[in-house]
Enzyme design. Structure first.
Site, mmCIF file in Angstrom:
data_model
loop_
_atom_site.group_PDB
_atom_site.id
_atom_site.type_symbol
_atom_site.label_atom_id
_atom_site.label_comp_id
_atom_site.label_asym_id
_atom_site.label_seq_id
_atom_site.Cartn_x
_atom_site.Cartn_y
_atom_site.Cartn_z
ATOM 1 N N PHE A 12 1.235 -0.542 7.298
ATOM 2 C CA PHE A 12 0.745 0.851 7.249
ATOM 3 C C PHE A 12 0.477 1.302 5.805
ATOM 4 C CE2 PHE A 12 2.694 5.343 7.254
ATOM 5 C CZ PHE A 12 1.483 5.975 7.358
ATOM 6 N N THR A 131 12.608 3.702 -0.272
ATOM 7 C CA THR A 131 12.646 4.842 0.645
ATOM 8 C C THR A 131 13.707 5.858 0.248
ATOM 9 O OG1 THR A 131 13.225 5.437 2.918
ATOM 10 C CG2 THR A 131 14.175 3.412 2.099
ATOM 11 N N ASP A 132 13.519 7.098 0.707
ATOM 12 C CA ASP A 132 14.551 8.124 0.464
ATOM 13 C C ASP A 132 15.795 7.880 1.321
ATOM 14 O OD1 ASP A 132 13.526 8.807 2.969
ATOM 15 O OD2 ASP A 132 13.072 10.884 2.462
ATOM 16 N N GLU A 133 15.678 6.998 2.339
ATOM 17 C CA GLU A 133 16.826 6.804 3.248
ATOM 18 C C GLU A 133 18.022 6.168 2.546
ATOM 19 O OE1 GLU A 133 16.125 5.474 7.188
ATOM 20 O OE2 GLU A 133 14.238 6.543 7.355
ATOM 21 N N TYR A 156 18.732 -0.625 8.327
ATOM 22 C CA TYR A 156 17.481 -0.567 7.543
ATOM 23 C C TYR A 156 17.750 0.008 6.158
ATOM 24 C CZ TYR A 156 13.212 1.501 5.654
ATOM 25 O OH TYR A 156 12.198 1.877 4.808
ATOM 26 N N LYS A 160 17.506 -1.697 2.378
ATOM 27 C CA LYS A 160 16.634 -1.198 1.301
ATOM 28 C C LYS A 160 17.486 -0.842 0.077
ATOM 29 C CE LYS A 160 12.717 -0.541 1.330
ATOM 30 N NZ LYS A 160 11.549 -1.417 1.035
ATOM 31 N N ASN A 186 6.176 8.936 5.565
ATOM 32 C CA ASN A 186 4.708 8.959 5.470
ATOM 33 C C ASN A 186 4.088 9.163 6.856
ATOM 34 O OD1 ASN A 186 3.603 6.787 2.803
ATOM 35 N ND2 ASN A 186 5.512 7.886 2.929
ATOM 36 N N ARG A 287 19.592 8.619 18.441
ATOM 37 C CA ARG A 287 19.682 7.373 17.660
ATOM 38 C C ARG A 287 21.114 7.253 17.112
ATOM 39 N NH1 ARG A 287 15.458 7.063 12.786
ATOM 40 N NH2 ARG A 287 14.091 6.025 14.287
ATOM 41 N N GLY A 289 23.971 6.816 14.552
ATOM 42 C CA GLY A 289 24.047 7.056 13.100
ATOM 43 C C GLY A 289 22.870 7.854 12.557
HETATM 44 P P1 NAD Z 1 5.128 -1.611 7.983
HETATM 45 O O1 NAD Z 1 6.228 -2.043 8.893
HETATM 46 O O2 NAD Z 1 3.980 -0.860 8.534
HETATM 47 O O3 NAD Z 1 4.529 -2.872 7.206
HETATM 48 C C1 NAD Z 1 5.330 -3.891 6.682
HETATM 49 C C2 NAD Z 1 4.435 -5.068 6.338
HETATM 50 O O4 NAD Z 1 5.270 -6.103 5.764
HETATM 51 C C3 NAD Z 1 3.730 -5.693 7.547
HETATM 52 O O5 NAD Z 1 2.375 -5.924 7.238
HETATM 53 C C4 NAD Z 1 4.476 -6.996 7.765
HETATM 54 O O6 NAD Z 1 3.662 -8.013 8.342
HETATM 55 C C5 NAD Z 1 4.917 -7.356 6.354
HETATM 56 N N1 NAD Z 1 6.108 -8.226 6.332
HETATM 57 C C6 NAD Z 1 7.270 -8.041 7.018
HETATM 58 N N2 NAD Z 1 8.115 -9.063 6.770
HETATM 59 C C7 NAD Z 1 7.494 -9.884 5.891
HETATM 60 C C8 NAD Z 1 7.866 -11.091 5.239
HETATM 61 N N3 NAD Z 1 9.067 -11.660 5.472
HETATM 62 N N4 NAD Z 1 6.992 -11.668 4.387
HETATM 63 C C9 NAD Z 1 5.763 -11.115 4.154
HETATM 64 N N5 NAD Z 1 5.361 -9.970 4.755
HETATM 65 C C10 NAD Z 1 6.212 -9.356 5.618
HETATM 66 O O7 NAD Z 1 5.864 -0.789 6.819
HETATM 67 P P2 NAD Z 1 5.402 0.536 6.056
HETATM 68 O O8 NAD Z 1 5.797 1.701 6.845
HETATM 69 O O9 NAD Z 1 4.006 0.364 5.624
HETATM 70 O O10 NAD Z 1 6.368 0.460 4.781
HETATM 71 C C11 NAD Z 1 5.993 -0.294 3.641
HETATM 72 C C12 NAD Z 1 7.097 -0.178 2.603
HETATM 73 O O11 NAD Z 1 7.294 1.191 2.247
HETATM 74 C C13 NAD Z 1 8.454 -0.695 3.090
HETATM 75 O O12 NAD Z 1 9.083 -1.340 2.023
HETATM 76 C C14 NAD Z 1 9.210 0.571 3.460
HETATM 77 O O13 NAD Z 1 10.587 0.392 3.306
HETATM 78 C C15 NAD Z 1 8.652 1.561 2.455
HETATM 79 N N6 NAD Z 1 8.625 2.981 2.871
HETATM 80 C C16 NAD Z 1 8.074 3.347 4.070
HETATM 81 C C17 NAD Z 1 8.000 4.709 4.402
HETATM 82 C C18 NAD Z 1 7.372 5.173 5.688
HETATM 83 O O14 NAD Z 1 7.427 6.354 6.010
HETATM 84 N N7 NAD Z 1 6.744 4.306 6.484
HETATM 85 C C19 NAD Z 1 8.508 5.660 3.517
HETATM 86 C C20 NAD Z 1 9.073 5.245 2.305
HETATM 87 C C21 NAD Z 1 9.111 3.900 1.994
HETATM 88 O O1 DAU Z 2 12.220 8.489 5.116
HETATM 89 C C1 DAU Z 2 11.425 7.355 4.941
HETATM 90 C C2 DAU Z 2 11.532 6.470 6.165
HETATM 91 O O2 DAU Z 2 10.806 7.122 7.200
HETATM 92 C C3 DAU Z 2 10.989 5.070 5.927
HETATM 93 O O3 DAU Z 2 11.782 4.421 4.961
HETATM 94 C C4 DAU Z 2 11.004 4.264 7.234
HETATM 95 O O4 DAU Z 2 10.412 2.995 7.028
HETATM 96 C C5 DAU Z 2 10.209 5.035 8.274
HETATM 97 O O5 DAU Z 2 10.267 4.358 9.513
HETATM 98 C C6 DAU Z 2 10.751 6.454 8.440
HETATM 99 O O6 DAU Z 2 12.061 6.440 9.041
HETATM 100 P P1 DAU Z 2 12.494 7.516 10.176
HETATM 101 O O7 DAU Z 2 13.594 6.936 10.971
HETATM 102 O O8 DAU Z 2 12.692 8.855 9.581
HETATM 103 O O9 DAU Z 2 11.098 7.557 11.011
HETATM 104 P P2 DAU Z 2 10.786 7.540 12.600
HETATM 105 O O10 DAU Z 2 9.333 7.812 12.740
HETATM 106 O O11 DAU Z 2 11.355 6.357 13.263
HETATM 107 O O12 DAU Z 2 11.585 8.819 13.109
HETATM 108 C C7 DAU Z 2 11.338 10.117 12.569
HETATM 109 C C8 DAU Z 2 12.308 11.081 13.228
HETATM 110 O O13 DAU Z 2 11.963 11.220 14.614
HETATM 111 C C9 DAU Z 2 13.758 10.615 13.221
HETATM 112 O O14 DAU Z 2 14.613 11.738 13.082
HETATM 113 C C10 DAU Z 2 13.947 9.971 14.605
HETATM 114 C C11 DAU Z 2 13.027 10.797 15.479
HETATM 115 N N1 DAU Z 2 12.391 10.097 16.632
HETATM 116 C C12 DAU Z 2 11.773 8.900 16.392
HETATM 117 C C13 DAU Z 2 11.131 8.226 17.420
HETATM 118 C C14 DAU Z 2 10.464 6.889 17.173
HETATM 119 C C15 DAU Z 2 12.365 10.690 17.881
HETATM 120 O O15 DAU Z 2 12.909 11.802 18.078
HETATM 121 N N2 DAU Z 2 11.734 10.014 18.900
HETATM 122 C C16 DAU Z 2 11.131 8.802 18.735
HETATM 123 O O16 DAU Z 2 10.597 8.230 19.723
#
Ligand code: NAD
Ligand code: DAU
Length: 350
Positions: A12, A131-133, A156, A160, A186, A287, A289
């Site tokens: 993503f 991540t902020d997590e 997770y 991180k 994001n 969920r 924790g």
């Molecule tokens: P995503 O799950 O959409 O994408 C992860 C990508 O990494 C995929 O393309 C997957 O194929 C690749 N990958 C996984 N394991 C691998 C491996 N062993 N070797 C090579 N490639 C591998 O993740 P995202 O949401 O795009 O997040 C990207 C980064 O940003 C992550 O490090 C995540 O912790 C961080 N992040 C995400 C968010 C969010 O809201 N999504 C917020 C803050 C930080």
């Molecule tokens: O804060 C940054 C993080 O945000 C990233 O590091 C992670 O990679 C990313 O997955 C995201 O984590 P969250 O757990 O916050 O995102 P998620 O979309 O899974 O869930 C957002 C909120 O919604 C969370 O409080 C759980 C809740 N939720 C999630 C799903 C999938 C629901 O209530 N129902 C659902 O079906």
């Protein structure tokens, strides 16, 4: 001339970072290194896949020999590391996958960079996207700053946090030129529909129940993915070695309020009677924790590098919903096959 390996570029956020660098820096060579797990999708990069400054390499960041050979062959100047297992719910079911990719994979990249870049640490850069997590959970007030102590709760976020500690250790011990950014949630195009916003859009569209964990009181701080990519670009080019930046949208939403807003937007766009989509909201088991609240203080990034989000949440959500409605084929592709089984397993007993 710079050669940059971007890991996780088929995911993503990674796909937005790859697209931005390929388009904005035609004189750089961008190598997208991705294992193509369920979350990696080359369709996310169709529009730039034939650009002459872009190349895709399939591989696993955990594989020591493969990463070493890639460094030998490509001699990269920098890494922007996004590859990770990223979904909290999956980390609860399969924590070891997260330790392998997020911790061992990151250390493998650091270690390979340490050897290959020795003597050139001033001309190379290891950018770790985090991540902020890692900071844990906030109560009703306060925000995470770069000084907030780490307190992760899920497998997770623990993985991180572990990777962040290793990145700092490689800077402090070996002098590797590292940078870390910790971003909030994001949203935007190409977001895999296991995460809240794309899952809710997909379910509302299909008239399926929208699962809200617990009472929907948890708060997340949402940022448009292209603003995250822009922040990464700035930090990559301008940050001091060893520094950390928080990235966030100053945009806190309770899950239930966000879902109701999405229902209203989709009622309007799908021509439904006002209030129809809200009937799909279904409260399910919480969920384990579950962190209550995240909120990022991004003052340092604003003051030092002048970054602020470019669009409002309302604009970003409209764009996002429009993108999902216009890209049905993408959504259908990623929700066929394994996704159905995943969905059954995650949501059957909630
Ligand atoms: P995503 O799950 O959409 O994408 C992860 C990508 O990494 C995929 O393309 C997957 O194929 C690749 N990958 C996984 N394991 C691998 C491996 N062993 N070797 C090579 N490639 C591998 O993740 P995202 O949401 O795009 O997040 C990207 C980064 O940003 C992550 O490090 C995540 O912790 C961080 N992040 C995400 C968010 C969010 O809201 N999504 C917020 C803050 C930080
Ligand atoms: O804060 C940054 C993080 O945000 C990233 O590091 C992670 O990679 C990313 O997955 C995201 O984590 P969250 O757990 O916050 O995102 P998620 O979309 O899974 O869930 C957002 C909120 O919604 C969370 O409080 C759980 C809740 N939720 C999630 C799903 C999938 C629901 O209530 N129902 C659902 O079906």
């Amino acid at each position: 001339m710079k050669k940059i390996i971007i890991t996780g570029g088929a995911g993503f956020i990674g796909s937005h970072v790859v697209r931005r660098f390929v388009k904005n820096y035609p004189h750089y060579h961008i190598i997208n290194l991705d294992k193509l797990t369920y979350a990696g999708n080359l369709a996310n990069l169709r529009d730039i896949e034939h650009n002459s400054n872009y190349r895709f390499v399939k591989g696993d960041i955990v594989d020591i020999e493969f990463i070493n050979k890639l460094f030998e062959a490509e001699k990269p100047d920098a890494i922007i590391h996004l590859a990770a297992e990223s979904h909290v719910d999956r980390s609860i079911s399969n924590p070891l996958d997260f330790v392998m990719t997020n911790v061992v994979g990151t250390v493998n990249l650091l270690n390979t960079a340490r050897h290959h870049w020795r003597g050139n640490y001033d001309k190379t850069r290891f950018y770790h996207v985090s991540t902020d997590e890692v900071y844990g959970s906030l109560g009703e007030t306060g925000m995470f700053t770069e000084q907030t102590a780490y307190d992760p709760h899920s497998p997770y976020s623990a993985s991180k946090a572990g990777s962040d500690h290793f990145v700092r250790a490689y800077h402090d011990t070996y002098g590797l030129n590292t940078v870390i950014s910790n971003c909030s949630n994001n949203y935007g195009s190409y977001h895999f529909p296991e995460k809240l916003i794309p899952l809710a859009i997909n379910n509302i569209k299909q008239n399926k129940p929208v699962p809200v964990y617990g009472k929907g009181e948890n708060v997340r701080d949402w940022l448009w993915v292209e603003d995250h990519a822009r922040a990464i670009d700035l930090i990559f080019h301008k940050a001091a070695a060893g520094s950390t930046y928080n990235i966030g949208g100053h945009n806190e939403w309770k899950n239930i309020d966000l879902i109701k807003l999405l229902c209203r937007i989709l009622d309007r766009k799908l021509g439904r009677v006002a209030g129809e989509s809200e009937k799909l909201i279904t409260f399910v088991t919480d969920r384990a924790g579950h962190d209550l609240r995240y909120a990022i203080d991004a003052t340092k990034l604003k003051q030092e590098l002048g970054w602020v989000p470019s669009i409002t949440f309302e604009e970003g959500l409209e764009k996002t919903v429009d993108w999902y409605l216009a890209n049905e084929d993408w959504l259908k592709d990623v929700t066929s096959g394994h996704y159905q089984q995943y969905y059954q397993e995650q949501y059957a007993n909630r």
